[in-house]
Design a protein around this motif. Sequence first.
Motif, PDB file in Angstrom:
ATOM      1  N   LEU A   6       1.635 -15.527  12.714  1.00 34.12           N
ATOM      2  CA  LEU A   6       2.703 -15.357  13.699  1.00 34.12           C
ATOM      3  C   LEU A   6       3.942 -16.148  13.306  1.00 34.12           C
ATOM      4  O   LEU A   6       3.857 -17.333  12.955  1.00 34.12           O
ATOM      5  CB  LEU A   6       2.201 -15.783  15.078  1.00 34.12           C
ATOM      6  N   LEU A   7       5.091 -15.493  13.391  1.00 36.99           N
ATOM      7  CA  LEU A   7       6.387 -16.067  13.037  1.00 36.99           C
ATOM      8  C   LEU A   7       7.268 -16.118  14.277  1.00 36.99           C
ATOM      9  O   LEU A   7       7.491 -15.099  14.929  1.00 36.99           O
ATOM     10  CB  LEU A   7       7.051 -15.199  11.955  1.00 36.99           C
ATOM     11  N   ILE A   8       7.754 -17.304  14.625  1.00 34.40           N
ATOM     12  CA  ILE A   8       8.693 -17.449  15.739  1.00 34.40           C
ATOM     13  C   ILE A   8      10.082 -17.716  15.161  1.00 34.40           C
ATOM     14  O   ILE A   8      10.293 -18.722  14.474  1.00 34.40           O
ATOM     15  CB  ILE A   8       8.288 -18.591  16.687  1.00 34.40           C
ATOM     16  N   LEU A   9      10.993 -16.793  15.424  1.00 36.38           N
ATOM     17  CA  LEU A   9      12.389 -16.951  15.021  1.00 36.38           C
ATOM     18  C   LEU A   9      13.172 -17.363  16.261  1.00 36.38           C
ATOM     19  O   LEU A   9      13.356 -16.581  17.186  1.00 36.38           O
ATOM     20  CB  LEU A   9      12.923 -15.641  14.438  1.00 36.38           C
ATOM     21  N   GLU A  51      16.862 -11.877   1.435  1.00 35.79           N
ATOM     22  CA  GLU A  51      15.608 -11.735   0.701  1.00 35.79           C
ATOM     23  C   GLU A  51      14.548 -12.702   1.221  1.00 35.79           C
ATOM     24  O   GLU A  51      13.374 -12.337   1.355  1.00 35.79           O
ATOM     25  CB  GLU A  51      15.835 -11.957  -0.798  1.00 35.79           C
ATOM     26  N   PHE A  52      14.945 -13.928   1.534  1.00 41.07           N
ATOM     27  CA  PHE A  52      13.987 -14.901   2.046  1.00 41.07           C
ATOM     28  C   PHE A  52      13.488 -14.485   3.425  1.00 41.07           C
ATOM     29  O   PHE A  52      12.288 -14.594   3.716  1.00 41.07           O
ATOM     30  CB  PHE A  52      14.613 -16.286   2.121  1.00 41.07           C
ATOM     31  N   GLU A  53      14.396 -13.999   4.263  1.00 43.77           N
ATOM     32  CA  GLU A  53      13.993 -13.568   5.606  1.00 43.77           C
ATOM     33  C   GLU A  53      13.049 -12.370   5.531  1.00 43.77           C
ATOM     34  O   GLU A  53      12.086 -12.274   6.303  1.00 43.77           O
ATOM     35  CB  GLU A  53      15.232 -13.217   6.435  1.00 43.77           C
ATOM     36  N   GLN A  54      13.319 -11.462   4.631  1.00 45.82           N
ATOM     37  CA  GLN A  54      12.421 -10.323   4.467  1.00 45.82           C
ATOM     38  C   GLN A  54      11.051 -10.766   3.975  1.00 45.82           C
ATOM     39  O   GLN A  54      10.019 -10.247   4.425  1.00 45.82           O
ATOM     40  CB  GLN A  54      13.043  -9.311   3.501  1.00 45.82           C
ATOM     41  N   ALA A  55      11.025 -11.752   3.097  1.00 43.69           N
ATOM     42  CA  ALA A  55       9.749 -12.283   2.610  1.00 43.69           C
ATOM     43  C   ALA A  55       8.956 -12.925   3.740  1.00 43.69           C
ATOM     44  O   ALA A  55       7.725 -12.811   3.802  1.00 43.69           O
ATOM     45  CB  ALA A  55       9.993 -13.291   1.485  1.00 43.69           C
ATOM     46  N   GLN A  56       9.660 -13.595   4.651  1.00 43.66           N
ATOM     47  CA  GLN A  56       8.999 -14.185   5.807  1.00 43.66           C
ATOM     48  C   GLN A  56       8.352 -13.106   6.677  1.00 43.66           C
ATOM     49  O   GLN A  56       7.225 -13.261   7.154  1.00 43.66           O
ATOM     50  CB  GLN A  56      10.001 -14.990   6.636  1.00 43.66           C
ATOM     51  N   LEU A  57       9.065 -12.022   6.890  1.00 44.78           N
ATOM     52  CA  LEU A  57       8.518 -10.924   7.688  1.00 44.78           C
ATOM     53  C   LEU A  57       7.293 -10.315   7.023  1.00 44.78           C
ATOM     54  O   LEU A  57       6.299 -10.008   7.689  1.00 44.78           O
ATOM     55  CB  LEU A  57       9.587  -9.856   7.906  1.00 44.78           C
ATOM     56  N   LEU A  58       7.357 -10.141   5.730  1.00 42.65           N
ATOM     57  CA  LEU A  58       6.221  -9.563   5.004  1.00 42.65           C
ATOM     58  C   LEU A  58       4.986 -10.455   5.082  1.00 42.65           C
ATOM     59  O   LEU A  58       3.861  -9.967   5.060  1.00 42.65           O
ATOM     60  CB  LEU A  58       6.602  -9.323   3.543  1.00 42.65           C
ATOM     61  N   HIS A  60       3.977 -12.275   7.560  1.00 43.47           N
ATOM     62  CA  HIS A  60       3.448 -12.465   8.903  1.00 43.47           C
ATOM     63  C   HIS A  60       3.124 -11.121   9.559  1.00 43.47           C
ATOM     64  O   HIS A  60       3.678 -10.091   9.191  1.00 43.47           O
ATOM     65  CB  HIS A  60       4.441 -13.241   9.765  1.00 43.47           C
ATOM     66  N   ASP A  61       2.240 -11.173  10.540  1.00 45.79           N
ATOM     67  CA  ASP A  61       1.818  -9.964  11.252  1.00 45.79           C
ATOM     68  C   ASP A  61       2.577  -9.756  12.555  1.00 45.79           C
ATOM     69  O   ASP A  61       2.719  -8.623  13.021  1.00 45.79           O
ATOM     70  CB  ASP A  61       0.311 -10.048  11.564  1.00 45.79           C
ATOM     71  N   ILE A  62       3.017 -10.849  13.156  1.00 47.28           N
ATOM     72  CA  ILE A  62       3.695 -10.800  14.454  1.00 47.28           C
ATOM     73  C   ILE A  62       4.987 -11.596  14.352  1.00 47.28           C
ATOM     74  O   ILE A  62       4.998 -12.706  13.809  1.00 47.28           O
ATOM     75  CB  ILE A  62       2.823 -11.412  15.563  1.00 47.28           C
ATOM     76  N   VAL A  63       6.078 -11.042  14.869  1.00 45.61           N
ATOM     77  CA  VAL A  63       7.341 -11.773  14.934  1.00 45.61           C
ATOM     78  C   VAL A  63       7.778 -11.884  16.392  1.00 45.61           C
ATOM     79  O   VAL A  63       7.778 -10.901  17.133  1.00 45.61           O
ATOM     80  CB  VAL A  63       8.437 -11.108  14.071  1.00 45.61           C
ATOM     81  N   ILE A  64       8.096 -13.104  16.795  1.00 43.51           N
ATOM     82  CA  ILE A  64       8.636 -13.365  18.126  1.00 43.51           C
ATOM     83  C   ILE A  64      10.095 -13.732  17.990  1.00 43.51           C
ATOM     84  O   ILE A  64      10.440 -14.678  17.267  1.00 43.51           O
ATOM     85  CB  ILE A  64       7.864 -14.494  18.838  1.00 43.51           C
ATOM     86  N   TRP A  65      10.952 -12.979  18.666  1.00 44.49           N
ATOM     87  CA  TRP A  65      12.374 -13.322  18.765  1.00 44.49           C
ATOM     88  C   TRP A  65      12.542 -14.153  20.028  1.00 44.49           C
ATOM     89  O   TRP A  65      12.517 -13.629  21.140  1.00 44.49           O
ATOM     90  CB  TRP A  65      13.237 -12.068  18.840  1.00 44.49           C
ATOM     91  N   HIS A  66      12.728 -15.441  19.856  1.00 44.27           N
ATOM     92  CA  HIS A  66      12.846 -16.374  20.986  1.00 44.27           C
ATOM     93  C   HIS A  66      14.318 -16.757  21.125  1.00 44.27           C
ATOM     94  O   HIS A  66      14.909 -17.325  20.205  1.00 44.27           O
ATOM     95  CB  HIS A  66      11.969 -17.600  20.691  1.00 44.27           C
ATOM     96  N   HIS A  67      14.896 -16.454  22.277  1.00 42.85           N
ATOM     97  CA  HIS A  67      16.339 -16.672  22.428  1.00 42.85           C
ATOM     98  C   HIS A  67      16.747 -16.693  23.893  1.00 42.85           C
ATOM     99  O   HIS A  67      16.062 -16.119  24.749  1.00 42.85           O
ATOM    100  CB  HIS A  67      17.114 -15.553  21.706  1.00 42.85           C
ATOM    101  N   PRO A  68      17.895 -17.296  24.208  1.00 38.96           N
ATOM    102  CA  PRO A  68      18.453 -17.166  25.551  1.00 38.96           C
ATOM    103  C   PRO A  68      19.008 -15.752  25.732  1.00 38.96           C
ATOM    104  O   PRO A  68      19.402 -15.106  24.760  1.00 38.96           O
ATOM    105  CB  PRO A  68      19.558 -18.220  25.587  1.00 38.96           C
ATOM    106  N   PHE A  69      19.045 -15.321  26.970  1.00 35.27           N
ATOM    107  CA  PHE A  69      19.500 -13.970  27.306  1.00 35.27           C
ATOM    108  C   PHE A  69      21.000 -14.026  27.587  1.00 35.27           C
ATOM    109  O   PHE A  69      21.422 -14.267  28.712  1.00 35.27           O
ATOM    110  CB  PHE A  69      18.714 -13.492  28.532  1.00 35.27           C
ATOM    111  N   TYR A  70      21.809 -13.825  26.546  1.00 37.57           N
ATOM    112  CA  TYR A  70      23.265 -13.930  26.650  1.00 37.57           C
ATOM    113  C   TYR A  70      23.873 -12.562  26.936  1.00 37.57           C
ATOM    114  O   TYR A  70      23.745 -11.648  26.120  1.00 37.57           O
ATOM    115  CB  TYR A  70      23.854 -14.484  25.354  1.00 37.57           C
TER     116      TYR A  70
END
Length: 208
Positions: A6-9, A51-58, A60-70
């Motif tokens: 799991l990847l939390i961005l 390229e690094f961000e794409q490698a991170q996605l590859l 991991h199985d799950i990505v969480i976009w954690h952010h304030p609701f702007y």
Amino acid sequence: MSNKKLLILFFHPRFEDSRVNARLVEGVKQLRDITFRDMYELYPDFNINVEFEQAQLLAHDIVIWHHPFYWYNCPPLMKQWLDLVLEYGWAYGKNGNKLSGKWAMNVISSGGNFNVYQKEGRNRFTHREFLNSFDQTAHLCQMEYLPPFIVPGANKLSASEIEDYMIRYTQIVHFLMNEQIDIEKLKLVENFNQLNADQWEHQFYKMQ
């Protein structure tokens, strides 16, 4: 069966001013077997290493976009990340299937409560309806979009209420990583706030 990765961005341009997100982040960063990345800390100049961000996605199985609701959406760096990282021919379009089968979800802190995010409320739509663009983004990338987890009325929460949301967040992460989840059943839920953590295994555990 091995746990899902799991990847939390985490995207927050004013993290130092957010009591809620400070506690949420403190909670999930202590969990084992997750990758947590503070994107504004990593990319203060918005110069994203695609390229690094794409490698991170590859990786991991799950990505969480954690952010304030702007403004019913995400902070600008997250939009920049979506625009640059999810490339045509890589994430979607012809031969763009690198994220196929992965899961995505939003974890958001919202200034407004649930009562203003409804058809009869001031904002006329639910949080989930405003998040449809992320649902469609995931769909276009052949990902499964999970129900969001929402921290409403974030500016007015007490310390104990914030603690409860932090605990719930960590429970969600554990649930997603460790369970044999019936994804089709889970996708029918409006948001994770509606789920009773004690019943998750019984409601969404995939029978073998």
